[in-house]
Motif scaffolding. Structure first.
Motif, PDB file in Angstrom:
ATOM      1  N   VAL A 234       0.995  -1.283  -0.043  1.00  0.00           N
ATOM      2  CA  VAL A 234       0.058   0.023  -0.104  1.00  0.00           C
ATOM      3  C   VAL A 234       0.835   1.209  -0.051  1.00  0.00           C
ATOM      4  CG1 VAL A 234      -1.609   1.407   1.401  1.00  0.00           C
ATOM      5  CG2 VAL A 234      -1.772  -1.265   1.324  1.00  0.00           C
ATOM      6  N   PHE A 235       2.040   1.305   0.897  1.00  0.00           N
ATOM      7  CA  PHE A 235       2.656   2.231   0.832  1.00  0.00           C
ATOM      8  C   PHE A 235       3.421   2.832  -0.601  1.00  0.00           C
ATOM      9  CE2 PHE A 235       7.173   3.504   1.356  1.00  0.00           C
ATOM     10  CZ  PHE A 235       7.457   5.053   1.722  1.00  0.00           C
ATOM     11  N   LEU A 236       4.013   1.601  -1.263  1.00  0.00           N
ATOM     12  CA  LEU A 236       4.766   1.960  -2.629  1.00  0.00           C
ATOM     13  C   LEU A 236       3.633   2.370  -3.839  1.00  0.00           C
ATOM     14  CD1 LEU A 236       7.207  -1.218  -2.551  1.00  0.00           C
ATOM     15  CD2 LEU A 236       7.715   1.423  -2.188  1.00  0.00           C
ATOM     16  N   THR A 237       2.292   1.725  -3.521  1.00  0.00           N
ATOM     17  CA  THR A 237       1.497   2.097  -4.563  1.00  0.00           C
ATOM     18  C   THR A 237       0.521   3.254  -4.301  1.00  0.00           C
ATOM     19  OG1 THR A 237      -0.105   0.569  -3.646  1.00  0.00           O
ATOM     20  CG2 THR A 237       1.286  -0.471  -5.329  1.00  0.00           C
ATOM     21  N   THR A 238      -0.008   3.417  -3.394  1.00  0.00           N
ATOM     22  CA  THR A 238      -0.732   4.547  -3.049  1.00  0.00           C
ATOM     23  C   THR A 238       0.038   5.810  -2.691  1.00  0.00           C
ATOM     24  OG1 THR A 238      -2.625   3.157  -2.230  1.00  0.00           O
ATOM     25  CG2 THR A 238      -2.733   5.367  -1.599  1.00  0.00           C
ATOM     26  N   GLY A 239       1.038   5.602  -1.921  1.00  0.00           N
ATOM     27  CA  GLY A 239       2.094   6.677  -1.362  1.00  0.00           C
ATOM     28  C   GLY A 239       2.960   7.020  -2.015  1.00  0.00           C
ATOM     29  N   ARG A 240       3.814   6.084  -2.853  1.00  0.00           N
ATOM     30  CA  ARG A 240       4.765   6.778  -3.577  1.00  0.00           C
ATOM     31  C   ARG A 240       4.657   6.141  -5.495  1.00  0.00           C
ATOM     32  NH1 ARG A 240       9.390   8.082  -0.961  1.00  0.00           N
ATOM     33  NH2 ARG A 240       8.721   8.858   1.038  1.00  0.00           N
ATOM     34  N   GLY A 241       3.366   5.834  -5.655  1.00  0.00           N
ATOM     35  CA  GLY A 241       2.919   5.645  -7.016  1.00  0.00           C
ATOM     36  C   GLY A 241       3.729   4.845  -8.007  1.00  0.00           C
ATOM     37  N   LEU A 242       4.167   3.739  -7.302  1.00  0.00           N
ATOM     38  CA  LEU A 242       4.638   2.328  -8.235  1.00  0.00           C
ATOM     39  C   LEU A 242       3.686   1.815  -8.678  1.00  0.00           C
ATOM     40  CD1 LEU A 242       7.639   1.204  -5.977  1.00  0.00           C
ATOM     41  CD2 LEU A 242       7.873   2.538  -8.161  1.00  0.00           C
TER      42      LEU A 242
END
Length: 399
Positions: A234-242
């Motif tokens: 969730v951090f990498l997709t929603t938060g950092r746009g990966l």
């Protein structure tokens, strides 16, 4: 069979049911006509049972040798897994989960207590690395079973068969577990210690303080480790746009970094000392969390997560290995049981708290949360090192 190899196999088999439940639960809940959220009920009973048995392991080891405890715990695990496979209702699964928690808590604490006394840094970290291997095999096993059209119950039947073979191995080697260590292993254990392993010279209050602080460090460390693995996607997709594909591979990379770190850093700890590796690891966890907190390109956060995984790898096994240095041989088994229990509580409570924080503050809040916990852990570890180094403890010669 070498006891080191058997301990590693035990950790592989212990990880299998832990990693299978998340994949099998959608099918299980459909069969029992239960909502997906009912999984929380299983986790609650499982954690409560594991904490109970972990805290009792130290007392059990004063009444029976480790071989009998491991045999009994593995047999109990087989009973629980068969209970899963034959369960007619949700409450039968809940009962099986409670029994499995009792078994896994006892085996986990017992193996760690034995390894802390008999293994060196290399072997105890390899033992913990095997949990990651089992956690990788479990989902693959149940995925193959479900994709082939078979029922989820077969996954538990297969794992029960593997646990049965392990129980037979523990029964056959019971007297070897109770025997004294051989020369090379004893030498490794003696040379790893930076402090004498006796509690004489420490006041009762001082030792209680060290035990409480040590269990808190374990809880925070496992909370960091579990929270990162749970919320990194969730951090990498929603938060950092990966992209979801990249983020999924990154989460796999996090667990792979822990697996590789335990394989590599155990031998390093035998050469340079567990204390040095632990100090570098604690700083590495804070450094990785800081990289995840800093604004910048997504690759920075990704690199920080991988660094955190690599640094976290040796902490649990090496802290376990050095438990007697902090509390003395006479309290080591009991303290290790408390530490394992605390780690299970930390693995449940802290990631849940991170989830609430992410829900209210957004996915990027994971970085600051991990950094805060890493600094708390570093402070606790520093206090442990200072208290252990200042304790006026005389060396107790080996019999």
């Amino acid at each position: 069979m070498s006891l080191v190899v058997l301990a590693c196999l035990a950790y592989v088999s212990m990880a299998l049911p832990d990693s299978v439940l998340g994949i099998a639960w959608p099918s299980m809940s459909a069969d029992f006509h239960q909502p997906l959220g009912a999984l929380g009920l299983l986790l609650l009973f499982g954690i409560a049972a594991a904490v109970l048995s972990s805290t009792m392991t130290g007392r059990l080891l004063t009444r029976m040798h480790i071989g009998r405890l491991l045999s009994a715990g593995t047999i109990l695990s087989v009973v629980a897994l068969l209970g899963y496979g034959l369960a007619p209702s949700l409450w039968a699964v809940v009962a099986a989960t409670f029994v499995l928690g009792l078994a896994s808590g006892a085996v986990d604490s017992g193996l760690n207590a034995y390894a802390a006394r008999r293994f060196g840094a290399r072997h105890i970290t390899w033992m913990h690395a095997c949990y990651g291997l089992g956690a990788t095999m479990g989902p693959a096993t149940v995925t193959v079973i479900l994709s082939s059209g078979m029922q989820w119950r077969w996954a538990y039947a297969i794992i029960a068969a593997a646990q049965t073979m392990l129980a037979c191995a523990f029964l056959r080697t019971g007297r070897h577990w109770a025997a004294r260590p051989d020369g090379p292993v004893a030498t490794v254990v003696r040379t790893h210690a930076a402090a004498p392993a006796s509690s004489r010279g420490r006041t009762a209050g001082s030792r209680r303080y060290v035990i409480a602080l040590s269990t808190a460090v374990f809880a925070v460390h496992i909370g960091i480790e579990s929270g990162t693995g749970l919320w990194a996607y969730v951090f990498l997709t929603t938060g950092r746009g990966l992209s979801p594909e990249t983020a999924g591979l990154a989460v796999s990379g996090f667990w792979a970094a822990m697996f590789i770190g335990r394989l590599v850093l155990g031998p390093v700890a035998e050469r340079v000392g567990a204390a040095r590796v632990l100090s570098c690891a604690v700083m590495g966890i804070a450094g990785g969390a800081a990289m995840m907190t800093l604004p910048g390109p997504a690759v920075l956060a990704l690199a920080g997560m991988l660094l955190l995984g690599l640094a976290a790898a040796p902490v649990f096994p090496l802290l376990t290995l050095t438990t007697a240095d902090r509390v003395g041989n006479d309290a080591a088994d009991r303290t290790i049981g408390f530490q394992v229990a605390a780690s299970k509580i930390g693995a449940a409570v802290l990631p849940a708290g991170m989830g609430l924080l992410i829900q209210h503050a957004g996915a990027t809040a994971l970085g600051p949360a991990l950094l805060t916990l890493a600094l708390v852990m570093a402070t606790g570890f520093g206090l442990l090192v200072r208290r252990t180094a200042s304790a006026p403890t005389p060396i107790t010669p080996e019999p």
